[in-house]
Design a protein around this motif. Structure first.
Motif, PDB file in Angstrom:
ATOM      1  N   UNK A  68      46.063  36.686  26.860  1.00  0.00           N
ATOM      2  CA  UNK A  68      46.855  37.414  27.845  1.00  0.00           C
ATOM      3  C   UNK A  68      46.668  36.779  29.212  1.00  0.00           C
ATOM      4  N   UNK A  69      47.762  36.620  29.922  1.00  0.00           N
ATOM      5  CA  UNK A  69      47.780  36.059  31.269  1.00  0.00           C
ATOM      6  C   UNK A  69      48.477  37.065  32.174  1.00  0.00           C
ATOM      7  N   UNK A  70      48.349  36.869  33.494  1.00  0.00           N
ATOM      8  CA  UNK A  70      49.007  37.754  34.451  1.00  0.00           C
ATOM      9  C   UNK A  70      49.630  36.937  35.573  1.00  0.00           C
ATOM     10  N   UNK A  71      50.755  37.414  36.073  1.00  0.00           N
ATOM     11  CA  UNK A  71      51.400  36.824  37.244  1.00  0.00           C
ATOM     12  C   UNK A  71      51.180  37.757  38.427  1.00  0.00           C
ATOM     13  N   UNK A  72      50.642  37.211  39.518  1.00  0.00           N
ATOM     14  CA  UNK A  72      50.439  37.945  40.756  1.00  0.00           C
ATOM     15  C   UNK A  72      51.108  37.186  41.888  1.00  0.00           C
ATOM     16  N   UNK A  73      51.441  37.872  42.966  1.00  0.00           N
ATOM     17  CA  UNK A  73      51.863  37.198  44.189  1.00  0.00           C
ATOM     18  C   UNK A  73      50.615  36.636  44.848  1.00  0.00           C
ATOM     19  N   UNK A  74      50.762  35.511  45.518  1.00  0.00           N
ATOM     20  CA  UNK A  74      49.646  34.884  46.210  1.00  0.00           C
ATOM     21  C   UNK A  74      48.976  35.877  47.175  1.00  0.00           C
ATOM     22  N   UNK A  75      49.766  36.680  47.856  1.00  0.00           N
ATOM     23  CA  UNK A  75      49.228  37.627  48.841  1.00  0.00           C
ATOM     24  C   UNK A  75      48.439  38.771  48.200  1.00  0.00           C
ATOM     25  N   UNK A  76      48.587  38.993  46.890  1.00  0.00           N
ATOM     26  CA  UNK A  76      47.852  40.047  46.198  1.00  0.00           C
ATOM     27  C   UNK A  76      46.448  39.601  45.791  1.00  0.00           C
ATOM     28  N   UNK A  77      46.199  38.301  45.766  1.00  0.00           N
ATOM     29  CA  UNK A  77      44.878  37.792  45.388  1.00  0.00           C
ATOM     30  C   UNK A  77      43.894  38.130  46.501  1.00  0.00           C
ATOM     31  N   UNK A  78      42.779  38.727  46.125  1.00  0.00           N
ATOM     32  CA  UNK A  78      41.818  39.216  47.108  1.00  0.00           C
ATOM     33  C   UNK A  78      40.953  38.121  47.698  1.00  0.00           C
ATOM     34  N   UNK A  79      40.512  37.164  46.884  1.00  0.00           N
ATOM     35  CA  UNK A  79      39.592  36.128  47.378  1.00  0.00           C
ATOM     36  C   UNK A  79      39.558  34.956  46.415  1.00  0.00           C
ATOM     37  N   UNK A  80      39.176  33.799  46.958  1.00  0.00           N
ATOM     38  CA  UNK A  80      38.913  32.610  46.149  1.00  0.00           C
ATOM     39  C   UNK A  80      37.397  32.491  46.053  1.00  0.00           C
ATOM     40  N   UNK A  81      36.881  32.218  44.869  1.00  0.00           N
ATOM     41  CA  UNK A  81      35.437  32.151  44.652  1.00  0.00           C
ATOM     42  C   UNK A  81      34.993  30.703  44.754  1.00  0.00           C
ATOM     43  N   UNK A  82      34.091  30.428  45.678  1.00  0.00           N
ATOM     44  CA  UNK A  82      33.540  29.094  45.854  1.00  0.00           C
ATOM     45  C   UNK A  82      32.341  28.928  44.928  1.00  0.00           C
ATOM     46  N   UNK A  83      32.216  27.782  44.295  1.00  0.00           N
ATOM     47  CA  UNK A  83      31.095  27.503  43.383  1.00  0.00           C
ATOM     48  C   UNK A  83      29.886  27.052  44.160  1.00  0.00           C
TER      49      UNK A  83
END
Length: 107
Positions: free
Chosen positions: A92-107
């Motif tokens: 299962x995959x999901x499509x979101x708007x870029x503005x809905x993404x809360x954060x990018x996780x840095x490694x």
């Protein structure tokens, strides 16, 4: 309520505008010591996901295309709601708007 579509290959799905295709991380069904976890403790949606594909961006107020803030391979945090579900085989995959993404996780 999210809508759901089914496809034969995830490569057939190309996000448009500022849409981002992600795959949520699957919850562990057993601990490191081998104890199986009950489904009631693993059925809550995890907000962490991997970006699979991104659209080119959406036009801003001045008409110029504003690119998405994430790229394929990024790990991101998602809201616990929203998105459109896409089923490919058992995945299962999901499509979101870029503005809905809360954060990018840095490694």
């Amino acid at each position: 309520m999210t809508s759901q579509a089914t496809f034969k290959s995830i490569k057939a799905v190309i996000p448009l505008l500022d849409r981002v295709l992600v795959q949520r991380f699957k919850p562990e069904t057993k601990t490191a010591t081998g104890i199986f976890l009950p489904s009631s403790s693993t059925n809550s949606p995890l907000p962490e996901a991997t970006v699979i594909a991104v659209g080119p961006g959406a036009p801003g107020k001045d008409g110029k295309v504003v690119p998405t803030t994430v790229k394929s391979g990024d790990r991101v945090l998602l809201p616990g709601w929203g998105g459109n579900a896409i089923k490919v085989g058992e995945d299962e995959y999901h499509l979101f708007r870029d503005s809905e993404i809360l954060a990018k996780i840095q490694e």
